[in-house]
Design an enzyme around this catalytic site. Structure first.
Site, short mmCIF file in Angstrom:
data_model
loop_
_atom_site.label_atom_id
_atom_site.label_comp_id
_atom_site.label_asym_id
_atom_site.label_seq_id
_atom_site.Cartn_x
_atom_site.Cartn_y
_atom_site.Cartn_z
N GLN A 57 0.82 -1.21 0.00
CA GLN A 57 0.00 0.00 0.00
C GLN A 57 0.85 1.27 0.00
OE1 GLN A 57 -2.57 -0.45 3.41
NE2 GLN A 57 -3.57 -2.28 2.57
N HIS A 114 -1.07 -0.03 5.69
CA HIS A 114 -1.57 0.93 6.68
C HIS A 114 -0.63 2.12 6.88
CE1 HIS A 114 -4.32 -2.31 8.75
NE2 HIS A 114 -4.49 -2.23 7.42
N GLU A 153 -14.62 4.17 10.56
CA GLU A 153 -15.06 5.28 11.40
C GLU A 153 -14.88 6.64 10.74
OE1 GLU A 153 -13.85 3.16 15.68
OE2 GLU A 153 -12.86 5.04 15.05
N TYR A 209 -8.36 7.41 20.39
CA TYR A 209 -9.52 6.93 19.62
C TYR A 209 -9.71 5.42 19.71
CZ TYR A 209 -10.38 11.65 18.33
OH TYR A 209 -10.70 12.99 18.43
N TYR A 245 -10.78 -10.15 10.93
CA TYR A 245 -11.18 -10.87 9.72
C TYR A 245 -11.44 -12.35 10.00
CZ TYR A 245 -9.75 -6.62 7.35
OH TYR A 245 -9.64 -5.32 6.95
#
Length: 367
Positions: A86, A150, A242, A252, A263
């Site tokens: 990513q 991520h 979110e 958070y 998963y």
């Protein structure tokens, strides 16, 4: 209007061709969707320039300049971009004072030893828009990580003039609760990369002073509303994506609390709430893989003040409105495949990037 086809070459002049446009029905009426730049290779972000030009990032490491019917590759990018998983060249910010400074800010996955970390690069854009000079990496996450996922990596300019950058937890869940690491945080830095003295963890032993909030999983959308409030959206696991209203120094909750499940189907953490941890303003279940976020301030009155978020999973643009915040509309069309980024253009249109189509589009009221 014109369309600017792009062919994967180091630089080229694009032929101008007449546009075809399609329409989509929305709650605000019939909208016209027009392709503005085509043939993009895994586009990640875009930004409008004051002179009418555009800059577009491609995750594999390309920065494109679009102006006057020409598409060219911009030289001068950092040479340590890691385009794996990513990671790659990610977000772009044109700050409010660009016309005076010509400074551009980019986020990217930076080589760090055997791994990579989210970093911020600042450079000066040439007058013709084809080159970056005086480039400098002004921030890099610590420590780096060998994971290729991520990275988070949205960058926005706050109402206070500081830069806010989202960083994912890199797949290392406990790290999001560790203030000694940048993983899973929103950071706040000055334009030269220095730490503002009023950051919440400045002076706290062992804490990274750039951290503004923490306990995030993978924030891929960020935007500032008309009141100057910072919001983000972030990927949950299986469920629990979110939208969060960011508060200085707040936790958070990831991975202690979540509205999703792993998963594997296993429970995440301790449940959905815990004292001292923030609740989301809104969450999706099932997950939509949100990315890109903008608060609309254009001429469509029914949309004004609403948040728009792209869905990478279900191929639509979500419109969120109200208090409490809710998803009130899903805008779907052939063009809304894997929407990565959105912005309100200088023309008041809602512009968005589709990874599926490799195209930058503009949505505006039909004539």
């Amino acid at each position: 209007m014109t369309r600017f086809p792009f062919a994967a070459a180091l630089a080229l002049m694009a032929q101008t061709v007449s546009l075809g446009a399609q329409t989509v029905q929305t709650e605000a009426g019939t909208m016209q969707i027009t392709a503005m730049v085509e043939g993009l290779d895994t586009p990640w972000a875009f930004a409008h320039l004051p002179d009418g030009g555009l800059l577009i990032t491609e995750r594999e490491g390309g920065l494109l300049s679009v102006r006057d019917g020409a598409v060219t590759r911009v030289a001068g990018l950092p040479d340590d971009i890691v385009a794996e998983g990513q990671g790659g060249l990610l977000d772009i910010l044109i700050p409010e004072d660009f016309a005076r400074t010509r400074k551009v800010y980019l986020t990217y996955a930076k080589r760090q030893g055997r791994g990579a970390g989210t970093a911020v690069f600042r450079a000066t854009l040439s007058q013709d828009g084809t080159g970056l000079t005086n480039g400098q990496t002004i921030f890099k996450m610590a420590p780096g990580d060998r994971s290729a996922r991520h990275f988070g990596s949205r960058i926005v300019e706050g109402a206070d003039g500081y830069l806010y950058i989202t960083i994912g937890e890199r797949g290392d869940r406990p790290a999001a609760q560790d203030l000694a690491r940048h993983n899973g945080s929103i950071i706040r830095i000055a334009r030269d990369g220095s730490v503002p003295p009023d950051n919440p963890f400045v002076g706290q032993s062992g804490a990274q002073p750039e951290i503004w909030s923490y306990g995030h999983r993978n924030p891929q959308g960020a935007a500032v509303d008309a009141d100057g409030q910072l919001w983000i959206n972030e990927h949950g696991a299986q469920g629990g994506d979110e939208v969060n209203r960011i508060v200085k120094g707040a936790n958070y909750g990831w991975p202690v609390i979540s509205y999703g499940r792993h998963y594997s189907g296993a429970k995440i953490g301790e449940g959905t709430a815990k004292d001292g941890m923030q609740q989301p303003e809104f969450y999706w279940d099932p997950s939509i893989a949100p990315s890109g976020m903008v608060f609309y301030d254009g001429p469509v009155s029914q949309w004004r003040g609403d948040a728009f978020v792209g869905s990478l999973k279900f191929d639509y643009i979500a419109r969120l409105s109200g208090d409490p915040l809710r998803e009130v509309e899903q805008i779907r069309a052939d063009q809304t495949g894997r929407v990565r980024d959105l912005a309100v253009g200088p023309d008041g249109g809602l512009w968005f990037l589709s990874i599926t189509n490799g195209t930058l589009y503009r949505m505006s009221p039909a004539d």
